[in-house]
Design a protein around this motif. Structure first.
Motif: not given
Ligand code: 2PG
Ligand code: MG
Length: 379
Positions: A36-37, A126, A133-134, A174, A328-329, A350
């Motif tokens: 997505t990103s 996301h 983002q995370e 996610e 990936r997302s 991850k």
């Protein structure tokens, strides 16, 4: 060598509700994830319906009845494409086929297991309020993959309970918790939970999404930072919250920003390239020339095949750069990255806690049970 006796593809949905390609070689499946990103230097995707026509038509014809190794299979895909970035046959087409081929021939070769680096709180593209983002945790004291998985889940639950005390919470693509909480408070809450459940803390800033060409724009916290200020900000949060991991702290073209930050925090923190390096051996070499990273995200679909991803992994290994296998997302229940992480000995994977990522975690638990003298990676 594997002789191709059957090759086909159909479409399945990813966790975002988008169609993606599931290829099948001699009865074994492999599916392409989606981002997505996404970084601008990633392999290009083509329309799923076009990909299906291609795989079930000319690619099937080309490959049927012939024998391949993983390398010769992936090289043939690359040659067929004829572009630099898989824009003709699609990085999604080639990844699905390459994954199916890998899974068909899979045998567990190693016994060192990656630590999961788990997305606990999120935002950005996301979904969620956070600019970063995370917010990630890694249960570094776990003695087995099952224990690491268990601690991650408990950490997530404990964090979610803390967040719920402050107001409504949600869940993004996610599976990360989303809530309207200031980033300083998110770090404090993570540190609080980590007092009871030992874990290291990291972030994926996904800065290419924050960069507007002049500044890093943090919409929710209402700040805009120029390059120098972004270096200071990243250094400050790395030191204040004892971050062991900072992914994409700068835009995908800003090797200098990465390198300045690495100089300042690189001894204690992994400065990790994602959009910067895109699992591409050549981009990684550019990053190494600038001394820009000490860790690299490994997403095979960024480069379009298992063989090309392995090339980047090997360059990283020989330069002492830590490989971080990554989801990936937009994931499906395909668990190829779990198998790749063990066979390539990436010390970190991850991942999230969406159902599609639980499939990969469970695959790692199964592989642990199959392995001879399994142990967690040395980091
Ligand atoms: C990232 C990934 C995975 P996406 O930025 O690292 O978390 O997201 O697949 O959307 O690029
Ligand atoms: Mg990233």
């Amino acid at each position: 060598m594997i002789k191709i006796t059957d090759l086909k593809a159909d479409k399945i949905k990813d966790c975002r509700g988008k169609w993606t390609i599931e290829a099948e070689i001699n009865g074994t499946k492999g599916a392409a994830p989606g981002g997505t990103s996404k970084g601008i230097y990633e392999a290009k995707e083509i329309d799923v319906e076009d990909a299906l026509l291609l795989i079930n038509g000319s690619l099937k014809e080309k490959f049927m009845g012939r024998e391949f190794t993983q390398e010769s299979f992936d090289n043939e895909l690359k040659k067929t494409d004829e572009s630099q970035d898989f824009s003709n046959i699609g990085g999604n087409t080639s990844t699905a086929l390459s994954f199916a081929f890998f899974n068909h021939g899979f045998a567990l070769k190693k016994s060192s297991f990656p630590f999961p680096l788990v997305n606990i709180f999120g935002g950005g593209k996301h979904g969620g309020f956070s600019d970063i983002q995370e917010f990630l945790i890694m249960p570094h004291e776990a003695k087995s993959f099952a224990e690491a998985f268990e601690t991650s889940r408990q950490f997530y639950n404990a964090f979610k309970s803390l967040a719920e005390k402050r107001g409504p919470v949600g869940r993004n693509i996610e599976g990360a918790v989303t809530a309207n909480i200031r980033q300083e408070d998110v770090f404090d809450m993570l540190l609080k939970v980590a007092e009871d459940m030992p874990a290291k803390i990291g972030i994926d800033a996904a800065s290419s999404e924050l960069w507007n060409g002049e500044k890093y724009v943090y919409k929710n916290s209402g700040t805009e930072l120029d390059n120098g200020e972004q270096v200071d900000f990243m250094k400050e949060i790395a030191e204040t919250y004892n971050l062991f991991y900072a992914e994409d702290p700068f835009d995908q073209d800003d090797f200098t920003g990465f390198s300045e930050l690495k100089k300042k925090i690189g001894r204690r923190t992994l400065v990790c390239g994602d959009d910067l390096t895109v699992t591409n051996a050549e981009r990684l070499k550019m990053a190494l020339d600038k001394d820009a990273v000490n860790a690299m995200i490994v997403k095979p679909n960024q480069i379009g095949s298992v063989t090309l991803a392995l090339k980047a992994v090997e360059v990283a290994k020989s330069a002492g750069v830590i490989n971080v296998m990554s989801h990936r997302s937009g994931e499906t229940s395909d668990s190829t990255i779990a198998r790749l992480a063990v066979n390539w000995e990436t010390p970190i994977i991850k991942i999230g806690l969406a159902d599609t990522d639980i499939a990969k975690m469970n695959e790692l638990v199964r592989l642990w049970n199959l392995a001879e003298k399994p142990e967690m990676a040395k980091l």
